[in-house]
Design a protein around this motif. Structure first.
Motif, PDB file in Angstrom:
ATOM      1  N   GLU A   1      18.234  16.700 -20.889  1.00 30.00           N
ATOM      2  CA  GLU A   1      18.547  18.142 -20.863  1.00 30.00           C
ATOM      3  C   GLU A   1      18.835  18.656 -22.275  1.00 30.00           C
ATOM      4  O   GLU A   1      18.389  19.755 -22.644  1.00 30.00           O
ATOM      5  CB  GLU A   1      19.737  18.393 -19.935  1.00 30.00           C
ATOM      6  CG  GLU A   1      19.401  18.121 -18.463  1.00 30.00           C
ATOM      7  CD  GLU A   1      20.591  18.176 -17.532  1.00 30.00           C
ATOM      8  OE1 GLU A   1      20.394  17.909 -16.334  1.00 30.00           O
ATOM      9  OE2 GLU A   1      21.712  18.466 -17.983  1.00 30.00           O
ATOM     10  N   ALA A   2      19.544  17.854 -23.079  1.00 30.95           N
ATOM     11  CA  ALA A   2      19.854  18.284 -24.454  1.00 30.95           C
ATOM     12  C   ALA A   2      18.559  18.421 -25.261  1.00 30.95           C
ATOM     13  O   ALA A   2      18.380  19.391 -26.016  1.00 30.95           O
ATOM     14  CB  ALA A   2      20.801  17.285 -25.111  1.00 30.95           C
TER      15      ALA A   2
ATOM     16  N   ALA B   1      21.885  22.248 -33.685  1.00 32.22           N
ATOM     17  CA  ALA B   1      22.077  20.882 -33.181  1.00 32.22           C
ATOM     18  C   ALA B   1      22.616  20.989 -31.769  1.00 32.22           C
ATOM     19  O   ALA B   1      23.586  21.704 -31.519  1.00 32.22           O
ATOM     20  CB  ALA B   1      23.047  20.120 -34.073  1.00 32.22           C
ATOM     21  N   VAL B   2      21.953  20.284 -30.853  1.00 29.85           N
ATOM     22  CA  VAL B   2      22.303  20.407 -29.434  1.00 29.85           C
ATOM     23  C   VAL B   2      22.953  19.114 -28.934  1.00 29.85           C
ATOM     24  O   VAL B   2      22.461  18.010 -29.200  1.00 29.85           O
ATOM     25  CB  VAL B   2      21.048  20.725 -28.585  1.00 29.85           C
ATOM     26  CG1 VAL B   2      21.423  20.889 -27.118  1.00 29.85           C
ATOM     27  CG2 VAL B   2      20.353  21.980 -29.099  1.00 29.85           C
ATOM     28  N   PHE B   3      24.048  19.267 -28.196  1.00 33.70           N
ATOM     29  CA  PHE B   3      24.770  18.151 -27.588  1.00 33.70           C
ATOM     30  C   PHE B   3      24.864  18.428 -26.084  1.00 33.70           C
ATOM     31  O   PHE B   3      24.523  19.510 -25.618  1.00 33.70           O
ATOM     32  CB  PHE B   3      26.188  18.062 -28.171  1.00 33.70           C
ATOM     33  CG  PHE B   3      26.204  17.824 -29.658  1.00 33.70           C
ATOM     34  CD1 PHE B   3      26.386  16.554 -30.161  1.00 33.70           C
ATOM     35  CD2 PHE B   3      26.029  18.886 -30.552  1.00 33.70           C
ATOM     36  CE1 PHE B   3      26.393  16.314 -31.534  1.00 33.70           C
ATOM     37  CE2 PHE B   3      26.037  18.668 -31.921  1.00 33.70           C
ATOM     38  CZ  PHE B   3      26.210  17.380 -32.416  1.00 33.70           C
ATOM     39  N   SER B   4      25.395  17.448 -25.343  1.00 28.26           N
ATOM     40  CA  SER B   4      25.643  17.660 -23.913  1.00 28.26           C
ATOM     41  C   SER B   4      27.127  17.975 -23.727  1.00 28.26           C
ATOM     42  O   SER B   4      27.965  17.374 -24.392  1.00 28.26           O
ATOM     43  CB  SER B   4      25.301  16.402 -23.125  1.00 28.26           C
ATOM     44  OG  SER B   4      23.981  15.999 -23.410  1.00 28.26           O
TER      45      SER B   4
ATOM     46  N   ILE C   1      20.128  23.093 -17.659  1.00 23.73           N
ATOM     47  CA  ILE C   1      18.783  23.153 -18.266  1.00 23.73           C
ATOM     48  C   ILE C   1      17.918  22.107 -17.559  1.00 23.73           C
ATOM     49  O   ILE C   1      18.294  20.936 -17.507  1.00 23.73           O
ATOM     50  CB  ILE C   1      18.848  22.810 -19.774  1.00 23.73           C
ATOM     51  CG1 ILE C   1      19.926  23.632 -20.485  1.00 23.73           C
ATOM     52  CG2 ILE C   1      17.475  22.865 -20.443  1.00 23.73           C
ATOM     53  CD1 ILE C   1      19.528  24.907 -21.109  1.00 23.73           C
ATOM     54  N   THR C   2      16.797  22.535 -17.029  1.00 23.15           N
ATOM     55  CA  THR C   2      15.950  21.592 -16.283  1.00 23.15           C
ATOM     56  C   THR C   2      14.918  20.972 -17.217  1.00 23.15           C
ATOM     57  O   THR C   2      14.108  21.690 -17.814  1.00 23.15           O
ATOM     58  CB  THR C   2      15.228  22.327 -15.137  1.00 23.15           C
ATOM     59  OG1 THR C   2      16.217  23.018 -14.380  1.00 23.15           O
ATOM     60  CG2 THR C   2      14.491  21.360 -14.233  1.00 23.15           C
ATOM     61  N   PRO C   3      14.950  19.622 -17.366  1.00 21.60           N
ATOM     62  CA  PRO C   3      13.955  18.985 -18.237  1.00 21.60           C
ATOM     63  C   PRO C   3      12.542  19.276 -17.742  1.00 21.60           C
ATOM     64  O   PRO C   3      12.273  19.206 -16.545  1.00 21.60           O
ATOM     65  CB  PRO C   3      14.267  17.485 -18.101  1.00 21.60           C
ATOM     66  CG  PRO C   3      15.679  17.427 -17.630  1.00 21.60           C
ATOM     67  CD  PRO C   3      15.870  18.651 -16.769  1.00 21.60           C
TER      68      PRO C   3
END
Ligand code: FAD
Length: 327
Positions: free
Chosen positions: A21-22, A95-98, A163-165
């Motif tokens: 998702e991230a 920068a994206v994290f969960s 967020i859907t992969p």
């Protein structure tokens, strides 16, 4: 055209859904800001790089692999140093994290180290006029805030399940990255991990959650909830605080303001009144089904489908219907 970084969580060498998702969110941001590359980092014991292909399938152009025996378990200090160093030297736009337990520790540490803004718990990411735009629930989910971040890098953590992969295959070139500092020397080390729900579907990753409240009257009646979850096959069991306070279920299953925040595809609320503190943990579920004998229960205000009835009649019938539908 700027690149976007993503930290993809793994556990025991396996990629977590949160990681996919991230990377998906990072892909969305890269595409919205001019089509730059997505660089996804994974960290763990030697061999963790084996997940690179899966990250490439959801849009990672480059997979940064940090391997070290001492990283077999999450190590906040080493990862903070390593991620911050890479985000800084890589010149990333974002920068994206969960927004998992790990991500909620790692992302603010990296933000503090870089002096960068962090938009936490995002349910969607986009860009407008050069700014990173993030939507996230505020005031226990009563309002959805929209944040516009002009500064670079903008750090974002994404809510589990929001967020859907989606398939978006890229090259996934693998690049080895050295851990910054010696992980074996970290001041704090994880010495033991106790799995709360061994063998069961993880609450944060479950596409379906069946949650029970005080309306079930007693711990043993949670069998109804477990049976319904079993019938779905891919469901986890959740609970309200009233239930965990009673000791009917472990705290690890509590959903809400002081428990887990979840966004499954389907949330079934069984004998739950719908207090604001509970809604804070589940109102972003895609579809909400509520079963309550009180037609005025607040849970019905946010439910997509409501069943006014006694849980002891409705739930066994529903379980039977789900089982029949699956045959
Ligand atoms: P109740 O509110 O007692 O509701 C039980 C429901 O079951 C009722 O609506 C009733 O109509 C229905 N019912 C009863 N019998 C039946 C039956 N036979 N068939 C069908 N329906 C039936 N709560 C959380 O859940 N998570 C949190 O993280 C959380 N954090 C909190 C933090 C703070 C600071 C505070 C003050 C409170 C917090 N709470 C939290 C508690 C919250 O306010 C509620 O007390 C709690 O969510 C209520 O749980 P419940 O819905 O199980 O129980």
């Amino acid at each position: 055209m700027a690149n976007v970084f993503a930290f993809a969580e793994t556990r025991g060498g396996e990629l977590r859904k949160a990681g996919l998702e991230a990377v998906t969110a990072a892909r969305q941001l890269a595409d919205a800001t001019g089509g730059g590359e997505v660089h996804a980092m994974v960290a763990g014991a030697p061999g963790v790089g084996g997940v690179a292909q899966k990250l490439a399938e959801v849009g990672a152009d480059v997979v940064l692999v940090v391997e070290h025996p001492a990283l077999a378990r999450y190590d906040a200090e080493t990862l903070t140093r390593t991620v911050a160093e890479r985000v800084k030297s890589g010149g990333y736009r974002a920068a994206v994290f969960s927004a998992t337990a790990q991500g909620k520790e790692l992302a603010p540490r990296v933000a503090a180290r870089l002096g960068a803004p962090l938009a936490a718990d995002a349910t969607s990411v986009s860009a407008e006029g050069g700014a990173i735009v993030v939507k996230h629930p505020m005031y226990t989910g009563k309002v959805i805030g929209t944040l516009s971040i002009a500064a670079s890098p903008a750090l974002v953590s994404v809510r589990l399940g929001a967020i859907t992969p989606a398939p978006n295959a890229k090259a996934g070139r693998v690049e080895a990255v050295q851990a910054v500092g010696d992980p074996a020397q970290s001041k704090a080390r994880v010495v033991e991990l106790r799995e709360g729900s061994k063998g069961k579907v993880d609450l944060g990753e479950a596409p379906v959650i069946v949650s029970g409240g005080r309306g079930l009257k007693a711990a043993e009646n949670f069998k109804l909830v477990e049976d319904l979850a079993d019938a779905f096959g891919n469901a986890a069991v959740g609970a309200t605080r009233a239930v965990t306070d009673e000791g009917w279920r472990p705290h690890s299953e509590q959903i809400g303001q002081t428990g887990r925040v979840v966004s499954p595809q389907l949330y079934v609320a069984v004998g739950i009144s719908g207090a604001i503190q509970h809604l804070a943990g589940m109102r972003t579920a895609k579809t909400i089904v509520a079963i309550n004998k009180d037609k005025d229960a607040p849970i019905f205000k946010i439910a997509d489908y409501g069943i006014v009835g006694d849980v002891f009649d409705v739930v066994p019938a529903l379980t039977q219907a789900v089982r029949a539908a699956k045959q």
